[in-house]
Design a protein around this motif. Sequence first.
Motif, short mmCIF file in Angstrom:
data_model
loop_
_atom_site.label_atom_id
_atom_site.label_comp_id
_atom_site.label_asym_id
_atom_site.label_seq_id
_atom_site.Cartn_x
_atom_site.Cartn_y
_atom_site.Cartn_z
N SER A 1 -42.70 18.33 -5.50
CA SER A 1 -42.39 19.41 -4.56
C SER A 1 -41.55 18.90 -3.38
O SER A 1 -40.94 19.69 -2.67
CB SER A 1 -43.68 20.03 -4.03
OG SER A 1 -44.39 19.05 -3.29
N SER A 2 -41.51 17.58 -3.20
CA SER A 2 -40.83 17.04 -2.01
C SER A 2 -39.32 17.27 -2.04
O SER A 2 -38.68 17.38 -1.00
CB SER A 2 -41.15 15.56 -1.85
OG SER A 2 -40.56 14.83 -2.92
N GLY A 3 -38.74 17.36 -3.24
CA GLY A 3 -37.28 17.54 -3.34
C GLY A 3 -36.82 18.80 -2.63
O GLY A 3 -35.82 18.80 -1.89
N GLU A 4 -37.54 19.88 -2.82
CA GLU A 4 -37.16 21.16 -2.22
C GLU A 4 -37.34 21.12 -0.70
O GLU A 4 -36.59 21.76 0.03
CB GLU A 4 -38.01 22.29 -2.83
CG GLU A 4 -37.46 22.90 -4.11
CD GLU A 4 -37.54 22.04 -5.35
OE1 GLU A 4 -38.23 21.01 -5.31
OE2 GLU A 4 -36.91 22.39 -6.37
N GLN A 5 -38.34 20.37 -0.25
CA GLN A 5 -38.57 20.28 1.20
C GLN A 5 -37.35 19.67 1.90
O GLN A 5 -36.92 20.13 2.97
CB GLN A 5 -39.82 19.43 1.45
CG GLN A 5 -40.09 19.19 2.92
CD GLN A 5 -41.49 18.65 3.19
OE1 GLN A 5 -42.36 18.69 2.33
NE2 GLN A 5 -41.71 18.15 4.39
N VAL A 6 -36.77 18.66 1.25
CA VAL A 6 -35.58 18.00 1.82
C VAL A 6 -34.44 19.02 1.96
O VAL A 6 -33.80 19.13 3.00
CB VAL A 6 -35.14 16.83 0.89
CG1 VAL A 6 -33.80 16.27 1.31
CG2 VAL A 6 -36.21 15.74 0.87
N THR A 7 -34.21 19.81 0.88
CA THR A 7 -33.11 20.78 0.93
C THR A 7 -33.34 21.82 2.03
O THR A 7 -32.41 22.20 2.74
CB THR A 7 -32.97 21.52 -0.43
OG1 THR A 7 -33.09 20.58 -1.48
CG2 THR A 7 -31.65 22.24 -0.53
N CYS A 8 -34.60 22.28 2.14
CA CYS A 8 -34.91 23.29 3.16
C CYS A 8 -34.51 22.81 4.55
O CYS A 8 -33.86 23.52 5.31
CB CYS A 8 -36.42 23.53 3.21
SG CYS A 8 -37.00 24.68 2.00
N ALA A 9 -34.91 21.57 4.86
CA ALA A 9 -34.63 21.05 6.20
C ALA A 9 -33.13 20.87 6.41
O ALA A 9 -32.59 21.23 7.46
CB ALA A 9 -35.36 19.71 6.37
N LEU A 10 -32.44 20.35 5.38
CA LEU A 10 -30.99 20.12 5.54
C LEU A 10 -30.24 21.44 5.71
O LEU A 10 -29.36 21.56 6.55
CB LEU A 10 -30.44 19.34 4.32
CG LEU A 10 -30.88 17.87 4.23
CD1 LEU A 10 -30.41 17.25 2.92
CD2 LEU A 10 -30.34 17.07 5.42
N LEU A 11 -30.63 22.46 4.93
CA LEU A 11 -29.94 23.75 5.02
C LEU A 11 -30.22 24.41 6.37
O LEU A 11 -29.32 24.97 7.01
CB LEU A 11 -30.36 24.66 3.86
CG LEU A 11 -29.73 26.05 3.85
CD1 LEU A 11 -28.20 25.95 3.83
CD2 LEU A 11 -30.20 26.86 2.65
N SER A 12 -31.46 24.30 6.81
CA SER A 12 -31.82 24.88 8.10
C SER A 12 -31.03 24.19 9.21
O SER A 12 -30.47 24.85 10.10
CB SER A 12 -33.31 24.65 8.30
OG SER A 12 -33.85 25.66 9.00
N GLY A 13 -30.95 22.88 9.12
CA GLY A 13 -30.18 22.11 10.10
C GLY A 13 -28.71 22.52 10.07
O GLY A 13 -28.07 22.69 11.12
N ALA A 14 -28.16 22.70 8.86
CA ALA A 14 -26.75 23.07 8.73
C ALA A 14 -26.50 24.44 9.35
O ALA A 14 -25.48 24.67 10.02
CB ALA A 14 -26.34 23.08 7.25
N LEU A 15 -27.44 25.37 9.18
CA LEU A 15 -27.28 26.71 9.77
C LEU A 15 -27.35 26.64 11.29
O LEU A 15 -26.54 27.24 12.00
CB LEU A 15 -28.35 27.66 9.22
CG LEU A 15 -28.05 28.18 7.81
CD1 LEU A 15 -29.30 28.73 7.15
CD2 LEU A 15 -26.97 29.26 7.86
N ASN A 16 -28.32 25.88 11.78
CA ASN A 16 -28.45 25.75 13.23
C ASN A 16 -27.18 25.16 13.83
O ASN A 16 -26.74 25.55 14.90
CB ASN A 16 -29.68 24.91 13.58
CG ASN A 16 -30.96 25.68 13.30
OD1 ASN A 16 -31.01 26.90 13.48
ND2 ASN A 16 -31.99 25.00 12.84
N ASN A 17 -26.57 24.24 13.08
CA ASN A 17 -25.31 23.65 13.50
C ASN A 17 -24.19 24.67 13.61
O ASN A 17 -23.26 24.52 14.39
CB ASN A 17 -24.94 22.59 12.46
CG ASN A 17 -24.39 21.36 13.11
OD1 ASN A 17 -24.71 21.09 14.27
ND2 ASN A 17 -23.55 20.64 12.40
N LEU A 18 -24.28 25.71 12.75
CA LEU A 18 -23.27 26.78 12.78
C LEU A 18 -23.68 27.89 13.76
O LEU A 18 -23.12 28.98 13.75
CB LEU A 18 -23.13 27.40 11.38
CG LEU A 18 -22.57 26.53 10.25
CD1 LEU A 18 -22.62 27.29 8.92
CD2 LEU A 18 -21.14 26.12 10.56
#
Length: 403
Positions: free
Chosen positions: A71-88
């Motif tokens: 399950s950890s793989g999806e957790q990584v993507t969630c955080a990266l995508l959230s970070g990318a959105l916050n960056n935008l």
Amino acid sequence: MVKKVLKFGGTSVGTTERIQHVANIIKKERSLGNQVIAVVSAMAGKTNELVKLSNEISDEFDKREFDVLLSSGEQVTCALLSGALNNLKVKARSWLSWQIPILTDGGHSNARIINIHVEKINKYLNEDEVVIIPGFQGISKNGDITTIGRGGSDATAVAIAKIFNADSCEIYTDVDGVYSTDPNKIPVAKKINKISYDEMLELSSLGAKVMQSSAVQTALMYDIPLEVKSTFSNRKGTKIFSQENIDYTKSVTGVAYSKDDAKITIIGVNDKPGVAANIFEPLSKSQINVDMVIQNISSDQKTTDITFTVKRNDILKTKEILKNNRQIAYKKIIHNDKVAKISIVGAGMVSTPGVTYKMFRALSDENINILAISTSEIKLSVIIEEDMTLKAIKKLHTIFDLD
Ligand code: ADP
Ligand code: ASP
Ligand code: MG
């Protein structure tokens, strides 16, 4: 206001650049005023890498810990995508399955989503923020992390769409829709604009991994229209919905294949009532799924041969159970695990006579031997030697006018 569930598969989030690209897709949806719940997979290859790590530790890695690991793989993507959105400058937050929570039933590695709490997420959506949810997982009654089967992010997306009453559920992937067969194997494959739940369910259960079959089953059950589309192009995707809205001009919609089957033949079993039940009952008690069954005509009225197929990784267990079964007598057991299952699927088959004969003739023209057959109203599957797979798919694709 439109509420959308957008699911992004492994290749779509396979690198940080791709995650930034996905963030831009979501930003565009937000600028149109749409509410967005994004369901994400692990970055491409990540889940397989995690499986491999567990195998390096042990062949019998603990099931609970296996789910924590995968399950950890999806957790990584969630955080990266959230970070990318916050960056935008798009407000977004990741919500892990225990935070929501997403509740599951059933054993580790093949649990089922049974409920999702909506309060916190709805509150957050109403504050105009993007919600990012990891696909493929939930928590059990005991609070343990569970996973819901490989490819399970599709099922998470459909369950979220149902429970949040979304206006649309879009499955973003690395191809721009569902094709008549795998476009990465057969380049002349054609995109299907509309396909029924039933046909998609057959295609995905028979090997077309573009949609996970349990996701399609849930969509069918609750009538949740889906759209499969590309993360990397703006082309129109494939709509999956109920059959009344589709006109069929062709008898066959698609060709699928899988290489997860194996064929077993029991030679010289007694030909009398109860024998088949005695063979298959212990297999079913051990959760072994038998797919196709063929019983030969007995030439001496005393003994016969029974052939059946099971999943390839059940083959050793199946042989073991047969050997320990004191209720049956036979001469010998042989098996072949270098086989493939090739299937044609189409709701138009119901009203077109001669599809069966046409398929068999086409395979015989290519000198391909049929080892087992099974049919339903809208599908016809055959088992053939594995090395004939591509030849068979190409031929069937051509004769059923799909090129
Ligand atoms: P994701 O990671 O986005 O969930 P998958 O790898 O699970 O994507 O599914 C997409 C893949 O499914 C495609 O790259 C394609 O090779 C394969 N595929 C198999 N059959 C079909 C089909 N009939 N139509 C489209 N793609 C198919
Ligand atoms: N990451 C999981 C898998 O590879 C789930 C998914 O991608 O849908 O099976
Ligand atoms: Mg997938």
